[in-house]
Structures are given as C-alpha cells and as structure tokens.
Enzyme design. Structure first.
Site, PDB file in Angstrom:
ATOM      1  N   GLY A   1      -8.526  -0.773  36.878  1.00  0.00           N
ATOM      2  CA  GLY A   1      -9.184  -1.844  37.387  1.00  0.00           C
ATOM      3  C   GLY A   1     -10.153  -1.582  38.600  1.00  0.00           C
ATOM      4  O   GLY A   1     -10.629  -0.316  38.874  1.00  0.00           O
ATOM      5  N   ARG A   2     -10.358  -2.276  39.501  1.00  0.00           N
ATOM      6  CA  ARG A   2     -11.369  -2.043  40.459  1.00  0.00           C
ATOM      7  C   ARG A   2     -10.901  -1.011  41.460  1.00  0.00           C
ATOM      8  O   ARG A   2     -11.896  -0.164  41.649  1.00  0.00           O
ATOM      9  CB  ARG A   2     -11.448  -3.283  41.576  1.00  0.00           C
ATOM     10  CG  ARG A   2     -12.290  -4.510  40.985  1.00  0.00           C
ATOM     11  CD  ARG A   2     -12.330  -5.533  42.055  1.00  0.00           C
ATOM     12  NE  ARG A   2     -12.555  -6.925  41.439  1.00  0.00           N
ATOM     13  CZ  ARG A   2     -12.049  -7.786  40.792  1.00  0.00           C
ATOM     14  NH1 ARG A   2     -10.576  -7.613  40.691  1.00  0.00           N
ATOM     15  NH2 ARG A   2     -12.406  -8.882  40.659  1.00  0.00           N
ATOM     16  N   ILE A   3      -9.702  -0.864  41.756  1.00  0.00           N
ATOM     17  CA  ILE A   3      -9.310   0.091  42.797  1.00  0.00           C
ATOM     18  C   ILE A   3      -9.085   1.480  41.890  1.00  0.00           C
ATOM     19  O   ILE A   3      -9.517   2.531  42.571  1.00  0.00           O
ATOM     20  CB  ILE A   3      -7.697  -0.450  43.334  1.00  0.00           C
ATOM     21  CG1 ILE A   3      -7.968  -1.557  44.181  1.00  0.00           C
ATOM     22  CG2 ILE A   3      -7.368   0.996  44.326  1.00  0.00           C
ATOM     23  CD1 ILE A   3      -6.671  -2.128  44.679  1.00  0.00           C
TER      24      ILE A   3
ATOM     25  N   THR B   1      -0.032   3.532  45.014  1.00  0.00           N
ATOM     26  CA  THR B   1      -0.171   2.393  45.905  1.00  0.00           C
ATOM     27  C   THR B   1      -0.340   1.128  45.415  1.00  0.00           C
ATOM     28  O   THR B   1      -0.975   0.386  45.880  1.00  0.00           O
ATOM     29  CB  THR B   1      -1.736   2.916  46.564  1.00  0.00           C
ATOM     30  OG1 THR B   1      -2.433   3.147  45.659  1.00  0.00           O
ATOM     31  CG2 THR B   1      -1.609   4.300  47.350  1.00  0.00           C
TER      32      THR B   1
ATOM     33  N   ARG C   1       2.549  -1.133  43.172  1.00  0.00           N
ATOM     34  CA  ARG C   1       3.911  -1.644  43.753  1.00  0.00           C
ATOM     35  C   ARG C   1       4.952  -0.681  43.436  1.00  0.00           C
ATOM     36  O   ARG C   1       5.077  -0.162  42.433  1.00  0.00           O
ATOM     37  CB  ARG C   1       3.880  -3.040  42.741  1.00  0.00           C
ATOM     38  CG  ARG C   1       2.948  -4.240  43.267  1.00  0.00           C
ATOM     39  CD  ARG C   1       3.255  -4.752  44.667  1.00  0.00           C
ATOM     40  NE  ARG C   1       2.653  -5.753  45.094  1.00  0.00           N
ATOM     41  CZ  ARG C   1       1.393  -5.849  45.763  1.00  0.00           C
ATOM     42  NH1 ARG C   1       0.971  -4.505  46.173  1.00  0.00           N
ATOM     43  NH2 ARG C   1       0.734  -6.879  46.085  1.00  0.00           N
TER      44      ARG C   1
ATOM     45  N   GLU D   1      11.054  -2.989  49.568  1.00  0.00           N
ATOM     46  CA  GLU D   1      10.437  -2.942  51.166  1.00  0.00           C
ATOM     47  C   GLU D   1      11.017  -3.839  51.975  1.00  0.00           C
ATOM     48  O   GLU D   1      11.273  -5.104  51.712  1.00  0.00           O
ATOM     49  CB  GLU D   1       8.717  -3.327  50.797  1.00  0.00           C
ATOM     50  CG  GLU D   1       8.139  -2.230  50.166  1.00  0.00           C
ATOM     51  CD  GLU D   1       6.644  -2.610  49.885  1.00  0.00           C
ATOM     52  OE1 GLU D   1       6.305  -3.458  50.550  1.00  0.00           O
ATOM     53  OE2 GLU D   1       5.935  -1.917  49.124  1.00  0.00           O
TER      54      GLU D   1
ATOM     55  N   HIS E   1       2.993   0.532  53.319  1.00  0.00           N
ATOM     56  CA  HIS E   1       2.317  -0.388  52.705  1.00  0.00           C
ATOM     57  C   HIS E   1       1.188  -0.740  53.666  1.00  0.00           C
ATOM     58  O   HIS E   1       0.817  -1.957  53.726  1.00  0.00           O
ATOM     59  CB  HIS E   1       3.107  -1.861  52.494  1.00  0.00           C
ATOM     60  CG  HIS E   1       2.544  -2.621  51.128  1.00  0.00           C
ATOM     61  ND1 HIS E   1       3.211  -3.204  50.257  1.00  0.00           N
ATOM     62  CD2 HIS E   1       1.167  -2.613  50.707  1.00  0.00           C
ATOM     63  CE1 HIS E   1       2.838  -3.899  49.222  1.00  0.00           C
ATOM     64  NE2 HIS E   1       1.287  -3.461  49.537  1.00  0.00           N
TER      65      HIS E   1
ATOM     66  N   GLY F   1      -2.248  -0.180  52.434  1.00  0.00           N
ATOM     67  CA  GLY F   1      -3.363  -0.065  51.316  1.00  0.00           C
ATOM     68  C   GLY F   1      -4.673  -0.774  51.904  1.00  0.00           C
ATOM     69  O   GLY F   1      -5.567  -0.340  51.773  1.00  0.00           O
TER      70      GLY F   1
HETATM   71  C1  DGY Z   1      -2.427  -6.042  47.816  1.00  0.00           C
HETATM   72  O1  DGY Z   1      -3.204  -6.474  48.531  1.00  0.00           O
HETATM   73  O2  DGY Z   1      -1.631  -6.405  47.047  1.00  0.00           O
HETATM   74  C2  DGY Z   1      -1.846  -4.784  48.515  1.00  0.00           C
HETATM   75  O3  DGY Z   1      -0.830  -4.199  48.088  1.00  0.00           O
HETATM   76  C3  DGY Z   1      -1.927  -4.938  50.076  1.00  0.00           C
HETATM   77  O4  DGY Z   1      -1.979  -3.781  50.712  1.00  0.00           O
END
Ligand code: DGY
Length: 323
Positions: free
Chosen positions: A154-156, A235, A237, A266, A284, A286
């Site tokens: 996806g985007r990331i 990064t 889940r 977490e 966490h 990101g």
């Molecule tokens: C999200 O926005 O889902 C990310 O895990 C935040 O860092």
C-alpha cells in the site's frame, strides 16, 4: 455543539480548534485509558477520538449510545470493531497518507540499523569496550544492491520501495492485488507470491494491516523459508509475526537480525527479543515525527467537521453508513 471525548491529549493545535465549536473533553492522564474510564468518557459523547491502544469493541461501542463518529488517531484500525460500528451507523475515521513518509523512514532506519548493527555499536562504545579500529568488528550484511521483499504494497510499502531505489536494491512485493503496470515500472518492483518473496529476499519488510488473515502470517514455517542470514523488519502490527517463532528462528542463527517497531502484546516485549543483541527495538514510533503527529490530529478534526456538514471525508473507513 457536540460532546467529543478524546482518550489522550494530542500534539498540535487541532483539538483547540475543535474546542472552539464543541464541548471537547480530553482524558487528562498521560497513560492508556482503562476500560472503565473509557466507558465513563463516552457514555454521553457523540464523537470519540481514540488511540490505537484503545480497544473499541462491541462492548465499548454499546457504552456510547450517542456515538456518531469514532476517529482513530492511527492509520491502522484493528483496535476497532468496524463491523459493529457500521451496524450502529457510526462513522469510523483513520489517518491515511499523512504518516506514509514518517513510517517508511522508520522502516528503512530499522533496516539499516539492524544490518549495520548501529545500536550494538552504540552500546559497545558506551560500555567502554572499543579498543580501536578492527577489521572484523561488528560486521553485517551489505545493504546496497540486495533484494528487499515488501509484504503489503500500500502507501507505506510503496514509500519504502522508493527509499530502497536509492540503495540500488532489487524489489519484490506481495500484495492482495498486483499494482498497475505503471507503478510497478516506476518502482522497478516485481509482484511475486509470499513464498517466493520469503525465499528470495535478503530483507523482508512487513506493511500489511492486521486482519484475521494476516495474524501470524510470519510464523515458524515462513521464517524457516527465509534465506539464511536474512533480516526481518516489522513496522506493521506485532501480531502479524508469531514472536515465539521469531525468537526461536533468531536464536537458531537462521535469521541475522530483526528490526521491530511493533509487538504482539505492547508495551510488553518478548524476553527473547529483549535478550537478543541483533534485534533492534523501537517503541512503536512509526508515525512519531512532530509534523506527522500534528497532521494526524488535523486530518481527524477535518474529517469530523466534514461529517458534521454531511460531507464524506476521504478518511472515512466505512462509507456504507452514508445513506
Ligand atoms: C498507525 O498509525 O497505525 C501506526 O502504527 C502509528 O505509528
């Protein structure tokens, strides 16, 4: 004037702007809200602004009988029972787009840190162990020119691919759908099966959402399929990876290292991950840049304001509630 309950103070000015038009109540403690406190906060609220750590399940949704909007301060929304919200005609908002670059930067940072052993080097110096330049000190695998497998494009995932281009990496990806040919060409990325991605990549970076299908997608079997000496970056889940299996695979020496920003439970981190020197751990982070966190709050506030005006914001997850 609507009653809006927010489960934590958020960075930036967006909540102040919202408070000029609405009754905004912010949970005052700098810690995750308990279930009881959440239920109390939403008992007469029309809008809930939640964090990814807040479990908004069917019980929570029923504790807020006036809820019309749940705005989640994250792009991932596995903490929310969206089906249940939809059944009650509650709009669910998230924060896509604004955290793409920050998240991709962190994923690539973890990749470099794990491969080039940067945190280990930092600890080594601070412990006074450095005796001078050494041809064999803290050697790691080369990054440039290696194969990066991106699971979830996806985007990331695509933003990570763009960064990898600068490192001359060969790119493989797996995704629910193949990308349009133009984007594949631009990224120089090849669509492959998950099996091929695992067996051919030197680095595997996870960017898929957590769903029942992706829970423990990376398990004992898939970790064994990865190349000896490969590095896993997560990064996305925590629960996408079976952490017990990851610890075993790292301890066996099959994987060289891992770079993790997310964990199954977490803020508890598996002791085997804590103990392993070649596991790079981030709490966490990101989306944790000042600009991104401000923009995430602004995006939610814009979405809430749009819904109040009967407009459909782009970050509405369940547009089917709009009649
Ligand atoms: C999200 O926005 O889902 C990310 O895990 C935040 O860092």
């Amino acid at each position: 004037m609507a009653k809006i309950f927010v489960t934590r103070q958020l960075p930036g000015q967006a909540l102040e702007a919202l408070a000029q038009e609405h009754d905004v109540q912010i949970f005052p403690e700098p810690r995750p809200i308990t279930e009881k406190e959440l239920y109390e906060g939403i008992k007469d609220a029309e809008v809930l602004i939640s964090l990814l750590t807040d479990r908004i399940d069917s019980k929570a949704i029923q504790a807020g009988p006036n809820l019309k909007i749940i705005a989640n301060y994250a792009v991932g929304y596995n903490n929310i029972d969206v089906d249940w919200a939809t059944a009650f005609d509650i709009a669910v908002l998230n924060t896509p787009g604004v955290l793409t670059d920050a998240s991709a930067d962190l994923a690539f940072g973890l990749l470099l840190a794990a491969a080039r052993r940067i945190p280990e080097g930092d600890r080594f110096i601070r412990k006074g162990q450095w005796k001078g330049w050494d041809p064999s000190l803290l050697l790691g695998p080369h990054v440039s020119g290696k194969t990066l497998g991106i699971l979830g494009m996806g985007r990331i995932g695509q933003a990570v691919a763009k960064r990898a281009i600068g490192f001359g990496m060969k790119l493989l990806y797996s995704n629910q759908r193949q990308l349009p040919a133009g984007i594949e060409r631009e990224l120089g990325a090849e669509f492959v099966t998950v099996n091929d991605l695992l067996t051919q990549s030197d680095f595997v970076s996870l960017h898929c959402p957590l769903t029942p299908e992706t829970k423990h997608l990376i398990n004992r079997k898939s970790l064994a399929q990865m190349k000896p000496g490969a590095i896993l970056i997560n990064t996305a889940r925590g629960a996408v990876v079976d952490e017990d299996a990851l610890v075993e695979t790292l301890q066996s020496g099959h994987l060289f290292a891992a770079g993790l920003d997310v964990y199954e439970d977490e803020p508890n981190v598996h002791p085997g991950l804590l103990a392993h020197p070649q596991v790079v751990l981030a709490p966490h982070l990101g989306s944790a840049t000042q600009e991104t966190r401000n923009e995430m709050a602004s995006l939610l506030v814009r979405g809430i304001q749009a819904l109040f005006k009967n407009k459909v914001p782009n970050n509405l997850i369940n547009p089917e509630i709009i009649k």
